[in-house]
Design a protein around this motif. Structure first.
Motif, PDB file in Angstrom:
ATOM      1  N   GLY A 183       0.769  -1.055  -0.026  1.00  0.00           N
ATOM      2  CA  GLY A 183       0.022  -0.027  -0.031  1.00  0.00           C
ATOM      3  C   GLY A 183       0.866   1.098  -0.061  1.00  0.00           C
ATOM      4  O   GLY A 183       1.611   1.631  -0.791  1.00  0.00           O
ATOM      5  N   MET A 184       0.330   2.207   0.877  1.00  0.00           N
ATOM      6  CA  MET A 184       1.198   3.546   1.067  1.00  0.00           C
ATOM      7  C   MET A 184       2.854   3.320   1.295  1.00  0.00           C
ATOM      8  O   MET A 184       3.585   4.062   0.978  1.00  0.00           O
ATOM      9  CB  MET A 184       0.568   4.462   2.221  1.00  0.00           C
ATOM     10  N   LEU A 185       3.179   2.094   1.784  1.00  0.00           N
ATOM     11  CA  LEU A 185       4.595   1.988   2.020  1.00  0.00           C
ATOM     12  C   LEU A 185       5.326   1.466   0.799  1.00  0.00           C
ATOM     13  O   LEU A 185       6.602   1.292   1.056  1.00  0.00           O
ATOM     14  CB  LEU A 185       4.864   1.122   3.192  1.00  0.00           C
ATOM     15  N   ASN A 244      -8.690  -4.389  -0.454  1.00  0.00           N
ATOM     16  CA  ASN A 244      -8.510  -2.721  -1.006  1.00  0.00           C
ATOM     17  C   ASN A 244     -10.029  -2.388  -1.287  1.00  0.00           C
ATOM     18  O   ASN A 244     -10.537  -3.111  -1.996  1.00  0.00           O
ATOM     19  CB  ASN A 244      -7.502  -2.647  -2.117  1.00  0.00           C
ATOM     20  N   HIS A 245     -10.440  -1.376  -0.649  1.00  0.00           N
ATOM     21  CA  HIS A 245     -11.659  -0.629  -1.259  1.00  0.00           C
ATOM     22  C   HIS A 245     -11.635   0.766  -1.619  1.00  0.00           C
ATOM     23  O   HIS A 245     -11.501   1.748  -0.820  1.00  0.00           O
ATOM     24  CB  HIS A 245     -12.581  -0.632   0.173  1.00  0.00           C
ATOM     25  N   ASN A 270      -9.252   5.520  -0.407  1.00  0.00           N
ATOM     26  CA  ASN A 270      -8.941   4.138  -0.485  1.00  0.00           C
ATOM     27  C   ASN A 270      -8.570   3.643   0.760  1.00  0.00           C
ATOM     28  O   ASN A 270      -7.809   4.110   1.720  1.00  0.00           O
ATOM     29  CB  ASN A 270      -7.743   3.615  -1.387  1.00  0.00           C
ATOM     30  N   PHE A 271      -9.139   2.477   1.313  1.00  0.00           N
ATOM     31  CA  PHE A 271      -8.896   1.901   2.743  1.00  0.00           C
ATOM     32  C   PHE A 271      -8.489   0.431   2.238  1.00  0.00           C
ATOM     33  O   PHE A 271      -8.949  -0.238   1.279  1.00  0.00           O
ATOM     34  CB  PHE A 271     -10.074   1.640   3.438  1.00  0.00           C
ATOM     35  N   ARG A 272      -7.183   0.219   2.791  1.00  0.00           N
ATOM     36  CA  ARG A 272      -6.440  -1.272   2.671  1.00  0.00           C
ATOM     37  C   ARG A 272      -6.195  -1.838   4.053  1.00  0.00           C
ATOM     38  O   ARG A 272      -5.618  -1.210   5.131  1.00  0.00           O
ATOM     39  CB  ARG A 272      -5.039  -0.901   2.287  1.00  0.00           C
ATOM     40  N   GLN A 332      -4.682   0.981   6.552  1.00  0.00           N
ATOM     41  CA  GLN A 332      -4.217   2.271   5.764  1.00  0.00           C
ATOM     42  C   GLN A 332      -5.482   2.981   5.219  1.00  0.00           C
ATOM     43  O   GLN A 332      -6.412   2.203   4.738  1.00  0.00           O
ATOM     44  CB  GLN A 332      -3.133   1.913   4.818  1.00  0.00           C
ATOM     45  N   PHE A 333      -5.383   4.143   5.203  1.00  0.00           N
ATOM     46  CA  PHE A 333      -6.035   4.947   4.568  1.00  0.00           C
ATOM     47  C   PHE A 333      -5.441   6.226   3.952  1.00  0.00           C
ATOM     48  O   PHE A 333      -4.475   6.853   4.342  1.00  0.00           O
ATOM     49  CB  PHE A 333      -6.822   5.729   5.784  1.00  0.00           C
TER      50      PHE A 333
END
Length: 672
Positions: free
Chosen positions: A430-432, A446-447, A459-461, A501-502
């Motif tokens: 994700g973000m990382l 993942n949404h 996005n929400f993970r 994650q957001f």
């Protein structure tokens, strides 16, 4: 298509037919023969009109009982008599003449309004039905000729032949059609100038055929058909959908990557007026009864003027957008699952099922030691095996220089829920970004949401799994190791981790100009909360204002990132490497339509070290791009390509294969 099972019965039927026609039916059909009849005192001749039903295959009809046979004989006698009466009155009517292949009995039915009437109990199996403006029987040559809007229907076959003239020769058992020939069978329409068919051998020849099948247009000099299929020679094939083959298009420079993604979604819109290359093939095999993998190309070549590149055997799908394309042998040049260095070798591919591909590749590895050990050879052997399908992928690779076994499994579990596992493998986090554990097994969901007020996307993970660390894996390069603090431990910690994650991206805060000359700005941000079974936990937040600049051939995205890192991780592989303050620039410049050069640079202002440095290039015309690049931080080479072709394919030989009954002009039980 019209296979004769018993020749002796055909001879008997033919003899009875000629005898019966000569003695009984000549006045009915108005045939121009020399023999005198009881009804020629008027000494006038009226051109024939109507339908001929001719015997073809003996003993194909269902056997009748004796009473049925008697009734049929009686009906034939009375019907013949009635037709003769109609003929003597001078009234010409369309007629149907049916000759049973087994018995040789002849019956004719007529109506004064010109409409053909066929006894509903009569069978068309084992007959050829010829309908034309004029029909003639030549007794000496034993031929039937239909001219003017001639139509032939083969009894028991799902087929229809139309032409200016159709000649059926009973001696040689051949059908010869000339002028504006049209053959329809099993939904396949073929037009040509001439058609010859040998009943005994079940073979036919079409001159200058133009075929339409499953929205695929085929033009050739000639076509030869058998019961197994149809073979065309020296022509072109126009496929209903463009041919597309792409790999790693996301690794292209920013502008090219955007264009290639749009091209993949809308192939027709990106077809060039003048293609930069031509595709030719020695042989193509189209298996129309298959949904996927129905087109095999052998001896394919890409022609660039006088320069030609062989592409080997290709298996792809015609008429199915979601089908796969498989090149039997393709070159592999890349990092072999990021094992380090450059790996080169052939890749052998095999189609599996409707949409899966199995591949294996022996390679040579040049460089790529993922540790601070500088001893050992710099050239060695490597290998890779992979299986890919729309919902499942598995890879395993090894290189002797890096002495590292790398593998992964990725599978769709349910809608947006995916499973991923890896051994010494970089996996998305994700973000990382991409992170590399010794072992990892994770479920993630993942949404994305795109209709959020004032925001471009959200996005929400959610992820959770088990992981094991190997600190030495960060030594894939000295810079990457420095970003992780140059760990000198060999302890391989393991444990469970859950993570939420957001991330979000705003609509443009301002937008000046257009897509050619303009500038706009938006904000990207996000947060990551994670907890470990070891008792560690952490919260990472970041926010990045970004400028998107377009200046004709130049495109740049530049941003500043402010981050906050709280807590700690027991693993080295998932440490945050961007620092509390960082800047980045990515973009490209289109030097010409044949060359686009770009890359990305990210600088950690806290540690005063680059966390990202890459150089990318897209080479070639719009419909054929080669993508090359190098990630200097991860010591990773990148290679991709994009091929789009929508012009007719030239071939030396094209074979259409149908179902097992193909070549029998269909499998129906009645004519069209």
């Amino acid at each position: 298509m019209f296979l004769i099972k018993n020749r002796s019965h055909l001879v008997i039927a033919r003899t009875l037919l000629i005898s019966t026609i000569m003695t009984t039916l000549t006045p009915v059909l108005n045939l121009p023969v020399n023999a005198s009849t009881d009804n020629d005192e008027n000494n006038t001749y009226t051109p024939p009109s109507g339908t001929l039903l001719l015997p073809l295959t003996p003993k194909l009809d269902i056997a009748k009982s004796q009473s049925q046979a008697s009734a049929s004989s009686s009906t034939a006698s009375s019907t013949t008599s009635g037709t003769q009466t109609s003929s003597t009155t001078g009234v010409q009517t369309s007629s149907v003449v049916e000759t049973a292949a087994e018995k040789g009995a002849v019956s004719a039915l007529s109506s004064n309004d010109g409409t053909e009437i066929i006894n509903e109990n009569a069978t068309l199996k084992g007959t050829i039905q010829i309908v034309a403006d004029d029909t003639e029987f030549d007794q000496e040559k034993n031929t039937f000729l239909g001219t003017g809007n001639a139509v032939a229907i083969i009894g028991g076959q799902n087929s229809k032949l139309q032409a200016d003239s159709i000649l059926y020769d009973q001696n040689s058992q051949t059908i010869d059609a000339r002028g504006n020939v049209s053959i329809l069978r099993d939904g396949q329409l073929t037009n040509g100038s001439a058609f010859k068919f040998n009943v005994d051998s079940d073979e036919y020849l079409i001159t200058q055929p133009e075929t339409s099948i499953d929205n695929t247009q085929v033009v050739a000099r000639q076509s030869i058909g058998t019961k197994t299929g149809v073979a065309f020679s020296n022509g072109t094939m126009d496929m209903p959908m463009p041919f597309y083959l792409g790999k790693n298009i996301g690794n292209a420079p920013l502008s090219t990557a955007t264009e290639l993604w749009e091209m993949k979604q809308h192939l027709q819109a990106y077809l060039p007026d003048k293609p930069s290359f031509k595709f030719k093939a020695k042989k193509m095999i189209y298996e129309r009864y298959k949904e996927d993998g129905n087109l095999t190309v052998i001896g394919g070549r890409l022609d660039f003027g006088t320069f030609s590149v062989p592409v080997g055997k290709i298996v792809t799908s015609v008429g199915n957008k979601n089908g796969k394309t498989v090149m039997a042998i393709s070159p592999y040049i890349g990092n072999n699952l990021w094992s380090g260095g450059l790996n080169v070798g052939p890749q052998f591919n095999y189609g599996v099922g409707k949409s899966s591909v199995f591949s294996w590749s022996p390679m040579v590895q040049i460089g790529g030691r993922p540790s601070n050990d500088t001893s050992g050879a710099s050239i060695g052997l490597a290998g890779r095996i992979q299986f890919t399908s729309p919902n499942f992928q598995a890879h395993i690779g090894y290189g002797s220089v890096s002495n590292l076994l790398i593998g992964d499994i990725k599978a769709r579990v349910y809608r947006t829920v995916k499973f991923q596992a890896g051994v010494n493998r970089f996996l998305p986090d994700g973000m990382l970004g991409m992170v590399r554990a010794r072992f990892a097994a994770e479920l993630n969901d993942n949404h994305p949401y795109y209709n959020v007020p004032y925001l471009g996307s959200v996005n929400f993970r959610t992820a959770g799994g088990w992981y094991q660390d190997n600190p030495n894996l960060v030594y894939i390069s000295s810079t990457y190791a420095a970003l992780h603090g140059n760990p000198n431990t060999t302890v391989m910690n393991s444990g469970y981790k859950i993570q939420e994650q957001f991330t979000l991206s705003t609509h443009p805060l301002f937008n000046i100009g257009d897509d050619k000359w303009g500038i706009k700005s938006f904000i990207y941000g996000g947060a990551t909360a994670r907890a470990y079974s070891t008792g560690n936990s952490g919260l990472i937040t970041q926010v990045s204002p970004i400028l998107d600049i377009r200046a004709n051939r130049l495109r740049l995205q530049a941003g500043y990132t402010s981050s906050s890192v709280n807590g700690s991780s027991p693993f080295v592989f998932d440490e945050y490497i961007q620092g509390q303050n960082s800047v980045f620039v990515q973009g490209d410049v289109k030097l010409s339509k044949y060359l686009d050069v770009g890359g990305m640079t990210g600088y950690n202002m806290t540690q005063k070290i680059y966390y990202s440095r890459s150089l990318l290039a897209a080479i070639g015309p719009p419909d054929l791009k080669l993508i090359v690049g190098k990630d200097f931080i991860l010591n990773n080479y990148r290679l991709g390509f994009n091929v789009l072709y929508g012009q007719p394919v030239q071939y030396d030989k094209l074979v259409f294969k149908g179902a097992p009954d193909q070549g029998q002009l269909g499998s129906g039980t009645s004519g069209i």
